[in-house]
Motif scaffolding. Structure first.
Motif, PDB file in Angstrom:
ATOM      1  N   LYS A  75      72.953   6.400  81.481  1.00  0.00           N
ATOM      2  CA  LYS A  75      74.334   5.918  81.340  1.00  0.00           C
ATOM      3  C   LYS A  75      75.186   6.789  82.239  1.00  0.00           C
ATOM      4  O   LYS A  75      74.816   7.923  82.555  1.00  0.00           O
ATOM      5  CB  LYS A  75      74.815   6.065  79.898  1.00  0.00           C
ATOM      6  CG  LYS A  75      73.995   5.335  78.877  1.00  0.00           C
ATOM      7  CD  LYS A  75      74.513   5.635  77.490  1.00  0.00           C
ATOM      8  CE  LYS A  75      73.597   5.011  76.455  1.00  0.00           C
ATOM      9  NZ  LYS A  75      73.963   5.415  75.120  1.00  0.00           N
ATOM     10  N   SER A 124      77.493   8.499  81.509  1.00  0.00           N
ATOM     11  CA  SER A 124      77.831   9.742  80.803  1.00  0.00           C
ATOM     12  C   SER A 124      76.709  10.778  80.813  1.00  0.00           C
ATOM     13  O   SER A 124      76.935  11.932  80.452  1.00  0.00           O
ATOM     14  CB  SER A 124      78.212   9.425  79.355  1.00  0.00           C
ATOM     15  OG  SER A 124      77.106   8.826  78.682  1.00  0.00           O
ATOM     16  N   ASN A 125      75.472  10.408  81.232  1.00  0.00           N
ATOM     17  CA  ASN A 125      74.390  11.385  81.166  1.00  0.00           C
ATOM     18  C   ASN A 125      73.591  11.548  82.463  1.00  0.00           C
ATOM     19  O   ASN A 125      72.548  12.194  82.458  1.00  0.00           O
ATOM     20  CB  ASN A 125      73.444  11.071  79.997  1.00  0.00           C
ATOM     21  CG  ASN A 125      72.673   9.777  80.164  1.00  0.00           C
ATOM     22  OD1 ASN A 125      72.683   9.136  81.210  1.00  0.00           O
ATOM     23  ND2 ASN A 125      71.989   9.372  79.103  1.00  0.00           N
TER      24      ASN A 125
END
Length: 161
Positions: free
Chosen positions: A88, A90-91
Motif C-alpha cells: 500500500k 502507506s508501507n
C-alpha cells in the motif's frame, strides 16, 4: 547452464528497465540512486548504482553486499519478502538515518513484479547531513514515481491506496 542463462536474462532485464529510471532520478539532482535485491537471510545485493553529481558521496558500488537488517532498502526487502504483506502507499517507503553507516542516510521505495512479489528497492542515499525533512520529503516523492514506473514495467501493479 540453462538456469545460469535464465538468471542472467532476468538480471539483464532488470538492469535494462532500471538503469534509465535511476539515471532520471540522479538527473533530478537527487542523491545517488541504487537498486537492491535480496541476496541471503542476512544480506542484500546492490544490483545497480548511479552516483549523484554531488562532490561528496556515500560509498556503495554495484555488486556490494550490505546488511539486510539495516538501511532503508533492507527494511523494505525484509518487510515484503515472503511475508504476504499487501503493498500500500502507506508501507512501500522507508527512511534510514545512520543505521548502516553513522554518516549516511537513505530513502527507499519497494518495487514489485508479477503477483505483487517484491523485486527489490530503489534507494537514494548520501551523506546524512543532506537529509533534512524537506529533502527526505522531496526524494521520497521522486522515488515513489520511479518505483511506480519500475513496478509497472516489470509486470506488477502499483499500490493505489
Amino acid at each position: 547452464a540453462y538456469q545460469l542463462g535464465r538468471a542472467y536474462e532476468a538480471t539483464h532485464h532488470l538492469v535494462e528497465v532500471l538503469r534509465p529510471i535511476l539515471a532520471e532520478l540522479v538527473a533530478q539532482d537527487t542523491e545517488s540512486a541504487s537498486f537492491h535485491v535480496y541476496d541471503s537471510s542476512s544480506t542484500r545485493l546492490c544490483l545497480l548504482r548511479i552516483d549523484s553529481h554531488h562532490s561528496t558521496l556515500d560509498r556503495i558500488d554495484t555488486g556490494d553486499l550490505l546488511p539486510l537488517d539495516r538501511g532503508a532498502a533492507g527494511k523494505l526487502i525484509t518487510r515484503f519478502r515472503s511475508t504476504g504483506l499487501a503493498p500500500k502507499l502507506s508501507n512501500v517507503t522507508a527512511v534510514s538515518l545512520g543505521e548502516r553507516d553513522s554518516n549516511c542516510a537513505a530513502v527507499a521505495v519497494a518495487v514489485f513484479g508479477p503477483g505483487n512479489q517484491i523485486v527489490g528497492a530503489i534507494s537514494l542515499s548520501g551523506p546524512k547531513e543532506r537529509f533534512t525533512n524537506k529533502a527526505i520529503s522531496k526524494m521520497t516523492k521522486q522515488a515513489l514515481v520511479a518505483a511506480a514506473q519500475a513496478t509497472q514495467l516489470l509486470g506488477g501493479h502499483w499500490p493505489l491506496s
